[in-house]
Design a protein around this motif. Structure first.
Motif, PDB file in Angstrom:
ATOM      1  N   GLY A 247      -7.505   1.240   2.607  1.00  0.00           N
ATOM      2  CA  GLY A 247      -7.131  -0.092   2.132  1.00  0.00           C
ATOM      3  C   GLY A 247      -6.769  -1.025   3.267  1.00  0.00           C
ATOM      4  O   GLY A 247      -7.273  -2.158   3.343  1.00  0.00           O
ATOM      5  N   THR A 248      -5.912  -0.564   4.179  1.00  0.00           N
ATOM      6  CA  THR A 248      -5.481  -1.419   5.278  1.00  0.00           C
ATOM      7  C   THR A 248      -6.646  -1.765   6.205  1.00  0.00           C
ATOM      8  O   THR A 248      -6.802  -2.920   6.624  1.00  0.00           O
TER       9      THR A 248
ATOM     10  N   ASP B 131      -5.559  -1.083  -5.894  1.00  0.00           N
ATOM     11  CA  ASP B 131      -5.431   0.307  -5.429  1.00  0.00           C
ATOM     12  C   ASP B 131      -4.339   1.022  -6.218  1.00  0.00           C
ATOM     13  O   ASP B 131      -4.510   2.151  -6.687  1.00  0.00           O
TER      14      ASP B 131
ATOM     15  N   GLY C  91       0.818  -1.215   0.000  1.00  0.00           N
ATOM     16  CA  GLY C  91       0.000   0.000   0.000  1.00  0.00           C
ATOM     17  C   GLY C  91       0.850   1.262   0.000  1.00  0.00           C
ATOM     18  O   GLY C  91       0.432   2.312  -0.517  1.00  0.00           O
TER      19      GLY C  91
ATOM     20  N   ILE D 128     -10.646   9.561  -4.839  1.00  0.00           N
ATOM     21  CA  ILE D 128      -9.642   8.489  -4.763  1.00  0.00           C
ATOM     22  C   ILE D 128     -10.232   7.208  -4.189  1.00  0.00           C
ATOM     23  O   ILE D 128     -10.169   6.138  -4.790  1.00  0.00           O
TER      24      ILE D 128
ATOM     25  N   SER E  68      -5.818   6.348   0.573  1.00  0.00           N
ATOM     26  CA  SER E  68      -6.030   4.967   0.106  1.00  0.00           C
ATOM     27  C   SER E  68      -5.274   3.965   0.971  1.00  0.00           C
ATOM     28  O   SER E  68      -5.690   2.809   1.110  1.00  0.00           O
ATOM     29  N   LEU E  69      -4.159   4.393   1.577  1.00  0.00           N
ATOM     30  CA  LEU E  69      -3.421   3.480   2.449  1.00  0.00           C
ATOM     31  C   LEU E  69      -4.255   3.132   3.684  1.00  0.00           C
ATOM     32  O   LEU E  69      -4.335   1.968   4.098  1.00  0.00           O
TER      33      LEU E  69
END
Lengths: 437, 437
Positions: free
Chosen positions: B309-310, A417, A280, A304, B305-306
């Motif tokens: 996402g996580t 992503d 990520g 995003i 997004s990190l």
């Protein structure tokens, strides 16, 4: 289980079903178990050990607490596929020790089973089956069955062999009891026997037993001689294991152990989470690279997570379908190209429909159809790419000989992503001046 | 299958295994099938229809192309659980028509089966079992078995009842053939029979058969009378169906049909994608709300997004474990609070470890440990919340009587996007001036 009442306990205990005996046994304290080993002989313990299947790590400890001779006799009295499953988890010297304490013929049998890969027909088969010569009569066969019934894992299928142990037919106990005693087996047997090879994948064996509704399937070696059978109860385990591993793969966590200990649970989940965190980070680095673009048009940040999220969802869907398809199909190569074509098209269709939807939503919301189109185009491309990755990566894994389920869901979404962000900002850069007017 | 060679064909065909017959039959053209109906009688077709299980939608069409009387006899000759499975998919008037053409007693039997919920023991059981009076001798029982063998789905377990059809014991065919013919069944039977109730969930029944390694399990009605049995081959289907539905749920797509038609595939995936797109829009709206914050500190966009996402990955993991746990456990309520506590702790542990990792990474990368701490704190909180949602939502679904697997993976990740973004910007706002110095 009080001392002095051993006889009463023995009687009650042995009257229970083997599975209930096992559950009872597993709930005992160390001390109570040791008492139990005095009350029951190894064969009686072996009977219920046969029903314990999912607790293998514990079982090696349980063996270790017994007298080695007792443990060896217990293993000897179990069906040999189950005994082999336990021995596989022991260090080599322990295996040798136990085998040396066993009946020689049985030890040789077990050692052979240990040679096969665990996930093949050879690895899950048992040698405790009944095979008879096809030239016997039904009456002789029934008499023989009575003698062998105690040793065999099932006597409902009787396999018929010639003098060289080649399989020539099969007859069910059902057919035996409805046929006249003087009839020769060869006259009433089913001659075209469905078999598995010792090297067959366990999943394929399971599918065969399932398709034909068999209770057992005979296994032949490379020389086509009958060496074992696989029973339906083992197949249930296989089907469940395979489903479990597909499911764990999709989730990115081994769900086999659903323990409630939070630290154990966390230690199972963290390796993947941290690995994916680093993957990520490349997405974050990529966005960082576009920081000047973002400061020029901070509206871009708003979408995003929508684009990465939607592409991730699409990727997960196509991953699941691909893994499932790989689990089902036995036929292969020529279809690969067609599958890829079909997946690209599926991705395009879902991408275009979703892209159009978001174009409209953003266009109306922000009163800016150029921005809407930018987002829509990015979404279409991101979904198509995610779809393709979701289906191609497991296929690739499979071609390379890995388990396709290893391409986990979280891995696909995290990878998607990255590609989604790249696609998004590349497209945004092109249309930047248009939507900022 | 050429006209004129019917006799040769008939012989070859009937020599094949039922499953192979079925596969052959399903590969025929319309015309060839009609020819087949002339060559084979309905009982012969019924034999292999029993092995077709996954193609139910097609089967109703196949019935429709037959002469109604032929179809009725075919259904009548099938095991009645399989016949009932087909009839369930037909309109009521067709069912009535077929039943009216059948033997009256069989029609009544079938109609009873149709009353039970498909996913309960009653819905999957067959009434083609053998039950005998416990006061017979072994010899009498074997003679009786010979007579009934043709009708029964299995004769390997014989259920023993008293005069009022109450189940009093069970004996296996294995035990029958090793016991002396003059012994009374009551003396050698197993008296404590494991049973299922007609209302039991199919998954629980499957687990029971699996635990005890049974070939069949008897089913009793509310009055505790024996009304049917469930055989192991049906259980395999159940285990596979349940695994399939958990897996489909996690992926947010029904993977039952792995057809290659891209438009069909897209139409299966789009409903969820579009639904989740709208849920994702609320995340976009939320980010939009923070646009001024973003334009002040565009660095924040880098980590969106990190974090989402996580947190999404963590949520998927805990969802998978929760769904699995719900599928396994039969015991319930008092443990709920402990489970919640355990999940919060698991979330905290994974969150803190991951949060610390990212604090360090960002701190070093951006040479800004206040920014690192902001991201780390947000990550910790987002993971904890996602974990909790991933485990609580399926439990809640279960309590409310829904299938927990409906809480799909994509739904959890999309929901967790929303909460993660909210947490992220709230924390960022607090530390804004600190990390911008």
């Amino acid at each position: 289980l009080v001392k002095g009442e051993n006889k009463v306990f023995r009687k009650t205990f042995l009257n229970m079903h083997f599975y209930d005996q096992a559950q009872f046994y597993l709930a005992l304290t160390d001390e109570q178990r040791h008492l139990l080993y005095h009350i029951l002989d190894p064969h009686e313990v072996g009977d219920f050990f046969d029903t314990i299947e999912d607790d293998l790590p514990e079982m090696t400890e349980l063996l270790a607490e017994m007298d080695p001779q007792y443990a060896a006799e217990l293993l000897n009295s179990m069906f040999d596929d189950n005994a082999a499953d336990i021995l596989e988890h022991l260090p080599k010297e322990d295996v040798d020790h136990y085998l040396s304490l066993m009946d020689k013929a049985d030890a040789i049998q077990l050692r052979k089973l240990l040679h096969y890969d665990t996930e093949t027909a050879g690895g899950i088969m048992t040698t405790n089956f009944v095979s008879l010569r096809a030239d016997l009569t039904v009456g002789q066969a029934l008499a023989e069955l009575k003698r062998e019934a105690d040793e065999a894992e099932t006597i409902y299928y009787v396999y018929l062999v010639d003098a060289d142990r080649y399989l020539v037919g099969v007859i069910t106990l059902r057919d035996l009891i409805i046929t006249d005693n003087h009839t020769k087996l060869a006259e009433v047997m089913t001659p075209n026997v469905i078999t598995a090879s010792v090297h067959d994948e366990q999943a394929d064996v399971a599918q065969k037993i399932r398709d034909y509704d068999f209770i057992a399937l005979p296994v032949v070696d490379d020389a086509q001689k009958l060496v074992g059978i696989i029973t339906v109860d083992d197949v249930i385990e296989v089907i469940d294991d395979e489903a479990q591993s597909d499911y764990s793969g999709l989730a990115g966590v081994d769900v086999d152990d659903v323990s409630e200990n939070p630290f154990k649970a966390a230690s199972k989940r963290l390796p993947w989470l941290i690995t994916l965190l680093f993957l990520g980070m490349s997405t974050a680095t990529l966005i960082n690279h576009y920081e000047s673009l973002l400061s020029e048009a901070s509206i871009l940040a708003v979408f995003i997570s929508l684009i990465t999220g939607t592409a991730g969802n699409a990727g997960t869907q196509s991953l699941a379908v691909a893994v499932r398809r790989l689990a089902l199909s036995n036929d292969d190569k020529p279809k690969l190209l067609r599958l890829i074509g079909s997946e690209i098209l599926t991705g395009l269709v879902t991408g275009v429909v979703t892209g159009l939807t978001i174009t409209l939503i953003v266009g109306i919301w922000k009163q800016n159809f150029v921005l809407g189109l930018t987002i829509g185009l990015a979404m279409t491309a991101a979904i198509t790419v995610a779809n393709l990755a979701g289906s191609l990566i497991p296929m690739l894994m499979d071609k390379l000989g890995f388990d396709p389920a290893v391409a986990s869901g979280p891995f696909i979404t995290t990878l998607s992503d990255l590609t989604s962000v790249l696609i998004y900002f590349s497209i945004a850069q092109i249309f930047l001046h248009a939507f900022l007017n």
